[in-house]
Scaffold this motif. Sequence first.
Motif, PDB file in Angstrom:
ATOM      1  N   GLU A   1     -15.440  -3.712  19.207  1.00 60.45           N
ATOM      2  CA  GLU A   1     -16.182  -4.056  20.147  1.00 60.45           C
ATOM      3  C   GLU A   1     -15.025  -4.467  21.205  1.00 60.45           C
ATOM      4  O   GLU A   1     -14.870  -4.750  22.303  1.00 60.45           O
ATOM      5  CB  GLU A   1     -17.101  -4.983  20.197  1.00 60.45           C
ATOM      6  CG  GLU A   1     -18.542  -4.257  19.618  1.00 60.45           C
ATOM      7  CD  GLU A   1     -19.529  -5.603  19.350  1.00 60.45           C
ATOM      8  OE1 GLU A   1     -19.642  -6.611  20.355  1.00 60.45           O
ATOM      9  OE2 GLU A   1     -20.243  -5.467  18.404  1.00 60.45           O
ATOM     10  N   ILE A   2     -14.123  -5.499  20.539  1.00 57.49           N
ATOM     11  CA  ILE A   2     -12.962  -6.166  20.908  1.00 57.49           C
ATOM     12  C   ILE A   2     -11.691  -5.527  20.502  1.00 57.49           C
ATOM     13  O   ILE A   2     -11.415  -5.709  19.486  1.00 57.49           O
ATOM     14  CB  ILE A   2     -13.123  -7.599  20.838  1.00 57.49           C
ATOM     15  CG1 ILE A   2     -14.298  -8.198  21.441  1.00 57.49           C
ATOM     16  CG2 ILE A   2     -11.778  -8.371  21.217  1.00 57.49           C
ATOM     17  CD1 ILE A   2     -14.539  -9.819  21.236  1.00 57.49           C
ATOM     18  N   GLU A   3     -10.875  -4.985  21.555  1.00 58.20           N
ATOM     19  CA  GLU A   3      -9.628  -4.414  21.027  1.00 58.20           C
ATOM     20  C   GLU A   3      -8.561  -4.923  22.066  1.00 58.20           C
ATOM     21  O   GLU A   3      -8.825  -4.974  23.248  1.00 58.20           O
ATOM     22  CB  GLU A   3      -9.620  -2.947  21.115  1.00 58.20           C
ATOM     23  CG  GLU A   3     -10.695  -2.313  20.166  1.00 58.20           C
ATOM     24  CD  GLU A   3     -10.741  -0.735  20.226  1.00 58.20           C
ATOM     25  OE1 GLU A   3     -10.311  -0.089  21.250  1.00 58.20           O
ATOM     26  OE2 GLU A   3     -11.087  -0.121  19.325  1.00 58.20           O
ATOM     27  N   ARG A   4      -7.573  -5.693  21.399  1.00 59.94           N
ATOM     28  CA  ARG A   4      -6.253  -6.178  22.323  1.00 59.94           C
ATOM     29  C   ARG A   4      -5.205  -5.515  21.992  1.00 59.94           C
ATOM     30  O   ARG A   4      -4.965  -5.052  20.596  1.00 59.94           O
ATOM     31  CB  ARG A   4      -6.504  -7.432  21.971  1.00 59.94           C
ATOM     32  CG  ARG A   4      -7.721  -8.311  22.517  1.00 59.94           C
ATOM     33  CD  ARG A   4      -7.343  -9.857  22.370  1.00 59.94           C
ATOM     34  NE  ARG A   4      -8.594 -10.666  22.720  1.00 59.94           N
ATOM     35  CZ  ARG A   4      -9.519 -11.104  22.133  1.00 59.94           C
ATOM     36  NH1 ARG A   4      -9.590 -11.194  20.806  1.00 59.94           N
ATOM     37  NH2 ARG A   4     -10.316 -11.767  22.706  1.00 59.94           N
ATOM     38  N   SER A   5      -4.040  -5.650  22.510  1.00 56.07           N
ATOM     39  CA  SER A   5      -2.665  -5.107  22.376  1.00 56.07           C
ATOM     40  C   SER A   5      -2.188  -6.080  21.648  1.00 56.07           C
ATOM     41  O   SER A   5      -2.627  -7.499  21.425  1.00 56.07           O
ATOM     42  CB  SER A   5      -2.081  -5.121  23.789  1.00 56.07           C
ATOM     43  OG  SER A   5      -1.970  -6.306  24.217  1.00 56.07           O
ATOM     44  N   GLU A   6      -0.891  -5.783  20.995  1.00 55.38           N
ATOM     45  CA  GLU A   6      -0.224  -6.934  20.228  1.00 55.38           C
ATOM     46  C   GLU A   6       0.156  -8.209  20.879  1.00 55.38           C
ATOM     47  O   GLU A   6      -0.177  -9.281  20.444  1.00 55.38           O
ATOM     48  CB  GLU A   6       0.939  -6.172  19.369  1.00 55.38           C
ATOM     49  CG  GLU A   6       1.661  -7.092  18.560  1.00 55.38           C
ATOM     50  CD  GLU A   6       2.800  -6.640  17.763  1.00 55.38           C
ATOM     51  OE1 GLU A   6       3.580  -7.372  17.359  1.00 55.38           O
ATOM     52  OE2 GLU A   6       2.821  -5.396  17.864  1.00 55.38           O
ATOM     53  N   THR A   7       0.475  -7.790  22.007  1.00 57.90           N
ATOM     54  CA  THR A   7       1.083  -8.863  23.061  1.00 57.90           C
ATOM     55  C   THR A   7      -0.189  -9.733  23.475  1.00 57.90           C
ATOM     56  O   THR A   7      -0.148 -10.997  23.133  1.00 57.90           O
ATOM     57  CB  THR A   7       1.580  -8.036  24.330  1.00 57.90           C
ATOM     58  OG1 THR A   7       2.780  -7.362  23.901  1.00 57.90           O
ATOM     59  CG2 THR A   7       1.908  -9.127  25.260  1.00 57.90           C
ATOM     60  N   GLN A   8      -1.385  -9.329  23.448  1.00 66.31           N
ATOM     61  CA  GLN A   8      -2.593  -9.925  23.882  1.00 66.31           C
ATOM     62  C   GLN A   8      -2.842 -10.786  22.816  1.00 66.31           C
ATOM     63  O   GLN A   8      -3.217 -12.087  22.955  1.00 66.31           O
ATOM     64  CB  GLN A   8      -3.830  -9.029  24.315  1.00 66.31           C
ATOM     65  CG  GLN A   8      -3.611  -8.412  25.764  1.00 66.31           C
ATOM     66  CD  GLN A   8      -4.623  -7.540  26.122  1.00 66.31           C
ATOM     67  OE1 GLN A   8      -5.004  -6.787  25.030  1.00 66.31           O
ATOM     68  NE2 GLN A   8      -4.985  -7.335  27.117  1.00 66.31           N
ATOM     69  N   TRP A   9      -2.787 -10.316  21.508  1.00 66.27           N
ATOM     70  CA  TRP A   9      -3.071 -11.066  20.470  1.00 66.27           C
ATOM     71  C   TRP A   9      -2.151 -12.233  20.173  1.00 66.27           C
ATOM     72  O   TRP A   9      -2.514 -13.420  19.838  1.00 66.27           O
ATOM     73  CB  TRP A   9      -3.060 -10.279  18.955  1.00 66.27           C
ATOM     74  CG  TRP A   9      -4.631  -9.426  18.907  1.00 66.27           C
ATOM     75  CD1 TRP A   9      -4.679  -8.030  18.857  1.00 66.27           C
ATOM     76  CD2 TRP A   9      -5.640 -10.028  18.438  1.00 66.27           C
ATOM     77  NE1 TRP A   9      -5.807  -7.848  18.595  1.00 66.27           N
ATOM     78  CE2 TRP A   9      -6.720  -9.047  18.491  1.00 66.27           C
ATOM     79  CE3 TRP A   9      -6.177 -11.326  18.487  1.00 66.27           C
ATOM     80  CZ2 TRP A   9      -7.808  -9.146  18.338  1.00 66.27           C
ATOM     81  CZ3 TRP A   9      -7.704 -11.564  18.076  1.00 66.27           C
ATOM     82  CH2 TRP A   9      -8.531 -10.405  18.012  1.00 66.27           C
ATOM     83  N   ARG A  10      -1.080 -11.964  20.286  1.00 73.79           N
ATOM     84  CA  ARG A  10       0.263 -12.933  20.215  1.00 73.79           C
ATOM     85  C   ARG A  10       0.170 -13.848  21.221  1.00 73.79           C
ATOM     86  O   ARG A  10       0.237 -15.193  21.167  1.00 73.79           O
ATOM     87  CB  ARG A  10       1.618 -12.146  20.203  1.00 73.79           C
ATOM     88  CG  ARG A  10       1.656 -11.511  18.710  1.00 73.79           C
ATOM     89  CD  ARG A  10       3.413 -11.184  18.784  1.00 73.79           C
ATOM     90  NE  ARG A  10       3.588 -10.368  17.700  1.00 73.79           N
ATOM     91  CZ  ARG A  10       3.667 -10.947  16.158  1.00 73.79           C
ATOM     92  NH1 ARG A  10       3.595 -12.299  16.540  1.00 73.79           N
ATOM     93  NH2 ARG A  10       4.111 -10.392  15.457  1.00 73.79           N
ATOM     94  N   ASP A  11      -0.245 -13.725  22.540  1.00 74.95           N
ATOM     95  CA  ASP A  11      -0.622 -14.751  23.401  1.00 74.95           C
ATOM     96  C   ASP A  11      -1.791 -15.484  23.026  1.00 74.95           C
ATOM     97  O   ASP A  11      -1.861 -16.666  23.536  1.00 74.95           O
ATOM     98  CB  ASP A  11      -0.733 -14.103  24.962  1.00 74.95           C
ATOM     99  CG  ASP A  11       0.309 -13.330  25.265  1.00 74.95           C
ATOM    100  OD1 ASP A  11       1.567 -13.817  24.920  1.00 74.95           O
ATOM    101  OD2 ASP A  11       0.095 -12.544  26.294  1.00 74.95           O
TER     102      ASP A  11
ATOM    103  N   ALA B   1     -11.922  -6.951  14.333  1.00 78.57           N
ATOM    104  CA  ALA B   1     -11.208  -6.566  13.103  1.00 78.57           C
ATOM    105  C   ALA B   1     -10.305  -7.671  12.341  1.00 78.57           C
ATOM    106  O   ALA B   1      -9.330  -7.556  11.582  1.00 78.57           O
ATOM    107  CB  ALA B   1     -10.406  -5.182  13.336  1.00 78.57           C
ATOM    108  N   SER B   2     -10.444  -8.812  12.858  1.00 81.24           N
ATOM    109  CA  SER B   2      -9.447 -10.090  12.265  1.00 81.24           C
ATOM    110  C   SER B   2      -9.896 -10.158  10.896  1.00 81.24           C
ATOM    111  O   SER B   2     -10.800 -10.362  10.200  1.00 81.24           O
ATOM    112  CB  SER B   2      -9.798 -11.190  13.029  1.00 81.24           C
ATOM    113  OG  SER B   2      -9.430 -11.336  14.351  1.00 81.24           O
ATOM    114  N   HIS B   3      -8.872 -10.322  10.099  1.00 85.32           N
ATOM    115  CA  HIS B   3      -8.755 -10.539   8.748  1.00 85.32           C
ATOM    116  C   HIS B   3      -9.244 -12.114   8.593  1.00 85.32           C
ATOM    117  O   HIS B   3      -8.659 -13.107   8.970  1.00 85.32           O
ATOM    118  CB  HIS B   3      -7.579 -10.375   8.024  1.00 85.32           C
ATOM    119  CG  HIS B   3      -7.458 -10.925   6.685  1.00 85.32           C
ATOM    120  ND1 HIS B   3      -7.548  -9.975   5.677  1.00 85.32           N
ATOM    121  CD2 HIS B   3      -6.754 -12.086   6.386  1.00 85.32           C
ATOM    122  CE1 HIS B   3      -7.540 -10.727   4.487  1.00 85.32           C
ATOM    123  NE2 HIS B   3      -6.984 -12.098   4.937  1.00 85.32           N
TER     124      HIS B   3
END
Length: 176
Positions: free
Chosen positions: A44-54, A148-150
């Motif tokens: 449902e929630i997908e973010r780019s690596e940059t978005q996750w790092r921010d 999908a967060s661990h």
Amino acid sequence: MTDTSLTRRRLLATGAWAGAALTAGRASADDVASELVASPFRYEIERSETQWRDLLTEDEYAILREGETEWPTTSPLWNDYSAGNFSCRGCGLHIYASAERAPIEKGWVFFYHAQRDTVLTDIDRGNPYSMASNPEQALIEVHCRRCASHLGHILIVEAQLVHCINGTSLNFHPAT
């Protein structure tokens, strides 16, 4: 609009097809694996690596996105048994309730169960933490079903099957 959600029925139907095809000799195990990997499942929630790092600190990113684990007793949640709810730090999904906390003093947050339809599991073949009795043995990872967060692992601890969760993966919301 095409429904791409992975439901239990769809998963079982895929498994039934795979089993029938293998039995009939029409597909190899590699063909079945390729079909399952190419699944249309989307979080449902997908973010780019940059978005996750921010969004996350370096430690949070390592745990939630790269499957690392925190050192024991480093999260303030590990031995706080206050009433409330726990949500995924990555997306805010309510995953655990304090009523399901397991009173295990090993340095992480332990729960007997997650809330219904909130987690997915995966196989952690790396087992870098030597938590299994056999270092070659795979562990069961727990992930947020929405982003999908661990979160941690499912383990047998003190003769109980529990979710061993990184406090870093969670936000705590005290009961009001």
